[in-house]
Design an enzyme around this catalytic site. Sequence first.
Site, PDB file in Angstrom:
ATOM      1  CG  HIS A 160      -1.863  -1.121   1.277  1.00 55.44           C
ATOM      2  ND1 HIS A 160      -2.857  -1.351   0.164  1.00 55.44           N
ATOM      3  CD2 HIS A 160      -2.138  -2.066   2.183  1.00 55.44           C
ATOM      4  CE1 HIS A 160      -3.738  -2.254   0.571  1.00 55.44           C
ATOM      5  NE2 HIS A 160      -3.181  -2.904   1.582  1.00 55.44           N
ATOM      6  CG  ASP A 196      -2.933  -8.496   0.679  1.00 55.63           C
ATOM      7  OD1 ASP A 196      -2.090  -8.958   1.415  1.00 55.63           O
ATOM      8  OD2 ASP A 196      -3.837  -7.678   0.604  1.00 55.63           O
ATOM      9  CG  HIS A 198      -6.458  -5.374   1.594  1.00 51.30           C
ATOM     10  ND1 HIS A 198      -5.934  -6.288   2.540  1.00 51.30           N
ATOM     11  CD2 HIS A 198      -7.780  -4.761   1.841  1.00 51.30           C
ATOM     12  CE1 HIS A 198      -6.887  -6.520   3.409  1.00 51.30           C
ATOM     13  NE2 HIS A 198      -7.905  -5.649   3.494  1.00 51.30           N
ATOM     14  CG  ASP A 285      -4.915 -10.315   3.122  1.00 51.84           C
ATOM     15  OD1 ASP A 285      -4.962 -11.031   1.847  1.00 51.84           O
ATOM     16  OD2 ASP A 285      -4.889  -9.300   3.261  1.00 51.84           O
TER      17      ASP A 285
END
Length: 343
Positions: A160, A196, A198, A285
């Site tokens: 991120h 991931d 996200h 995740d």
Amino acid sequence: MLTVYSPDHLYQNAQFELIDGQLLPPVDTPKRVEAVLEKIEAIKLGEVLPAQEFGLDPILRVHEDSFVNFLQNAWSDWVKEYGEKEALPLNWPARTLRQDKIPEAIDGKLGYYSFDAGTPITAGTWRAAKASANVALTAQQLLKTGEKTVFALCRPPGHHAAKSLYGGYCFLNNAAIATQALLDAGAQRVGILDVDYHHGNGTQDIFYHRNDVLFVSLHADPRLDYPFYLGYEDETGIGQGEGFNFNYPLPWGIRWPEYCQRLKQGIDLMINYSPDVLVVSLGVDTYEHDPIAKFALTTEDYLSLGKMLASINKPTLWVMEGGYAVPEIGNHITNVLIGFEDN
Ligand code: OKP
Ligand code: ZN
């Protein structure tokens, strides 16, 4: 497979995190990485090597000086003003506010350099973030000296973090820093596959205008989930980078059969690109019982995921990102790596 690890991740150890309207114990707990390390040792995946020190140069190839400077001083600036409590932003230069002024006050700086309030800065944040980048850089160097695949057990995560922006538990973009180091050492093309849950908004942003890195990401649809403001399918790169960015936004509840179809499309793009090195931003995740995510992969599915990535058949650097179901995280990470090696 070799693993690179640094105990300095333990220095990112906040008391609390602002999440879903509450101050709760952090989701990105040090236990995550300790659990993965334990599993790697228990199954004898391979040697675990310590991180080497690479200094600031490779970090500054990706991140802005002023941002790195901010990260180094944020805690002491915050403590002078508010004492030893987690540093959290409360204001941002949102629409109609000026983005060309960097405030002098620590509150203003925190908002300027961040995009969420869920990423606490603590006394040890810089030390941990720097160690995490060194883990990825050490793994990258091992690949250059002939290893076929290396696992960088990074924490805090990185995908991120953009050039001058932190958030989503990420401060320095470990995968991007390692990628840039590979390019600087002579690689012509690097592929980054981000699995991931996200979207890897930071990684996308860092390489968005470039044609020496192909970025492919599978993630929760940004209309539904964090980071919300990037990760749509129509983001395909800009200028020379046009055609070097691919996003696969996916619905909540997705299971392996459908996930696998989309992953196959991403893998085919990667095979067609034929990178000198593949970097995988590895978040688990996507697990059905992850506490902050809503996909539905099972423990077994991670073996299949690893096996599928082996079909790209390139030197592969694994960079750990998310995954918050602590009791299972070791199984999931090692299943991916075993699936990859035993294909
Ligand atoms: C970091 B990485 C839950 C909000 C959680 C932060 C997510 C950061 C994920 N309602 N927001 O990509 O695993
Ligand atoms: Zn994630």
